[in-house]
Design a protein around this motif. Sequence first.
Motif, mmCIF file in Angstrom:
data_model
loop_
_atom_site.group_PDB
_atom_site.id
_atom_site.type_symbol
_atom_site.label_atom_id
_atom_site.label_comp_id
_atom_site.label_asym_id
_atom_site.label_seq_id
_atom_site.Cartn_x
_atom_site.Cartn_y
_atom_site.Cartn_z
ATOM 1 N N GLU A 91 0.546 -1.147 0.086
ATOM 2 C CA GLU A 91 -0.101 0.101 -0.007
ATOM 3 C C GLU A 91 1.014 1.250 -0.104
ATOM 4 N N ALA A 92 0.445 2.276 -0.491
ATOM 5 C CA ALA A 92 1.183 3.594 -0.502
ATOM 6 C C ALA A 92 0.084 4.613 -0.776
ATOM 7 N N ASN A 93 0.176 5.755 0.091
ATOM 8 C CA ASN A 93 -0.662 6.900 -0.189
ATOM 9 C C ASN A 93 -0.075 8.055 -0.521
ATOM 10 N N SER A 94 -0.976 8.989 -0.990
ATOM 11 C CA SER A 94 -0.505 10.412 -1.439
ATOM 12 C C SER A 94 -1.290 11.447 -1.370
ATOM 13 N N GLY A 95 -0.762 12.442 -0.983
ATOM 14 C CA GLY A 95 -1.691 13.929 -1.030
ATOM 15 C C GLY A 95 -1.970 14.437 -2.060
ATOM 16 N N GLY A 96 -2.154 15.759 -2.168
ATOM 17 C CA GLY A 96 -2.558 16.602 -3.397
ATOM 18 C C GLY A 96 -3.910 16.793 -3.601
ATOM 19 N N PHE A 97 -4.261 16.419 -4.958
ATOM 20 C CA PHE A 97 -5.692 16.797 -5.239
ATOM 21 C C PHE A 97 -6.452 15.690 -5.888
ATOM 22 N N PHE A 98 -5.501 14.704 -6.242
ATOM 23 C CA PHE A 98 -6.036 13.455 -7.379
ATOM 24 C C PHE A 98 -7.215 12.771 -6.492
ATOM 25 N N GLY A 99 -7.094 12.622 -5.374
ATOM 26 C CA GLY A 99 -8.233 11.732 -4.460
ATOM 27 C C GLY A 99 -9.456 12.552 -4.419
ATOM 28 N N PRO A 100 -9.569 13.744 -4.026
ATOM 29 C CA PRO A 100 -10.831 14.481 -4.240
ATOM 30 C C PRO A 100 -11.322 14.695 -5.572
ATOM 31 N N GLU A 101 -10.578 14.869 -6.683
ATOM 32 C CA GLU A 101 -10.907 14.930 -8.094
ATOM 33 C C GLU A 101 -11.639 13.700 -8.276
#
Length: 600
Positions: A91-101
């Motif tokens: 598993e890996a996770n990332s911030g930014g705006f991809f998830g909300p979009e």
Amino acid sequence: MHGYLGRILRVDLGRGAISDEALNEDYARRYVGGSGLAARYLYDVLDAGTDPLGPDNPLLFMTGPLVGTSMTSAGRYSVCARSPLTRIWGEANSGGFFGPELRYAGYDGVWISGAARSPVWLSIVDGQAELHDAGDVWGSDIYAAQDRLRHSLGEAKARVACIGLAGERQVKLAGIANDHGRFAARTGLGAVMGSKNLKAIAVRGSGKVPLHAPDEFKALTNQALALLKGDTPSQSLREFGTAGYLNLAHMLSDLPLRYFQLGEYAPADALSGVDMAEHFLRRNTACHKCGIACGRETRAPAYNDDRVDGPEYETLGALGSLLMIFDLQAVIHASHLCNLYGMDVISLGGTLALACELFERGLLSAADTGGLEIRYGDSEMVFRLIELTARREGIGAVLAEGNAALAERAGVPELSATVNRLEVPMHDPRAYLGMAVTYALSPRGACHMQGDMYELDLGRDNGEDIGLVPGKRHENSFEKGRTAARLQAWRNLYNALTLCEFENPPPPLLAAALNAATGWTLAAQDLIPIGKRIVDVKRLLNMKLGLRRADDRLPGLLLKPLAEGGAAGQVPDMPTLLAGAYAEFGWDPDTGRPTAESAI
Ligand code: SF4
């Protein structure tokens, strides 16, 4: 469903088929989202025979019920699959705006299966998904790929998650980038994406997340945001980034030096976040609804690098102190090269440091490396090795397999600084003994984000309501093991909610916000048991994939006391600490197996 869009996008790359699937409501209620929900889904699908780089290894992009709302820092997403680097849960996770979009485009997650015959990219725009030929972006770096796909889509505000050359070449240290230079870096999931011939996913949407009690939710998220104002750790993160911790880390011997073999070395202080802010910072960057903005955008004039994402504390350790490189600009440049190619700096730094160590000990020679002299402190050599690794050329083909494979090849597996084949991050468990439990039991191998005991024991967490009380960092006790296990459960819940671990609203406030979003009726005290359920399902999945109780251990290198510095003489007492952790999780002390197996 409130808090969820109720839909997963299924993409079968082998058949070129795309369909919608209803979110499993029962799984969502019990495993929340992110890596928790993905683990429950993949528990039904993966087994020991699944080839991590084969078409039968699904790759899941998952969000959580708060992602894309006004909740502070609720902008992350998780990527999950069987890891090609570790061969266990990845598993890996990332911030930014991809998830909300992705949520605004109408989906809680995307399930990628099969493999395309030739390179493709996927677009998802307001519920419409389509596969496109990626021949013209295959081979491009992560920045060029994001720009070109936004242009191709005609959506300047589309958010793109993509791989670089390392992912395409199935380098087992490859990550997935989004929003310029944010990374879902760990466990080699960029290689899984590459094995599927999937260069990128671009998302754009105009929808909203349906909330159960919008006004109440808004009031609670305003409270969470207000708590960050005047909070000292948050202010430090804003001013100096995660690198603001570096000098303290060095003082406490939490900052690894010379492949985990030195406890202090004065030049390391030159890597400080204060120096970076004074000389090389262009600006801060922030993720969706973040009240801190810890992200760094830097420059390194000595290398003509005008805009670099990072470096973070982890990068400064992995590509700096671990390799005995103390020139900030050189580390910024090395970080930039890793970003361009799309590689995990922690795993890469851990692998390069082992190469230095092997070379120093005569276990690796110029005959093995194509004539290269791999020595500590040689930044030019590091730049060269990053390129070779990303391209799988020369010695780079060996380094691309990671630290554990390199140690085995040299005949010294005992020199591998990994847990379950994942390279140890830049927090030394001799500095905070509870971290020994975090690493040994982390479902994805050595991972500091699965239980940040260094934050808890510094008094920076906010979990008194749920039994997370700061203690002494050099305490070797059954109770310390219990606390570390509780914290691991808590952080696994965070990874399921896909929240940033730097913003810690008090648990009662978080439970209330979750209830207002979903209509659930959770108390703060219900949150740790959910986290434990998530740890359990990952544990049971790992056992299906071959993990045994004997694998709950630290590398020998980290069980030797350091001779100097703030952790001199300290080593974790693994039997005592693990006994406490097993008791807290309710696992059989002999087999390490969750006893609540039927409850998953
Ligand atoms: S604190 Fe940093 S990592 Fe966390 S949400 Fe804000 S910018 Fe992103």
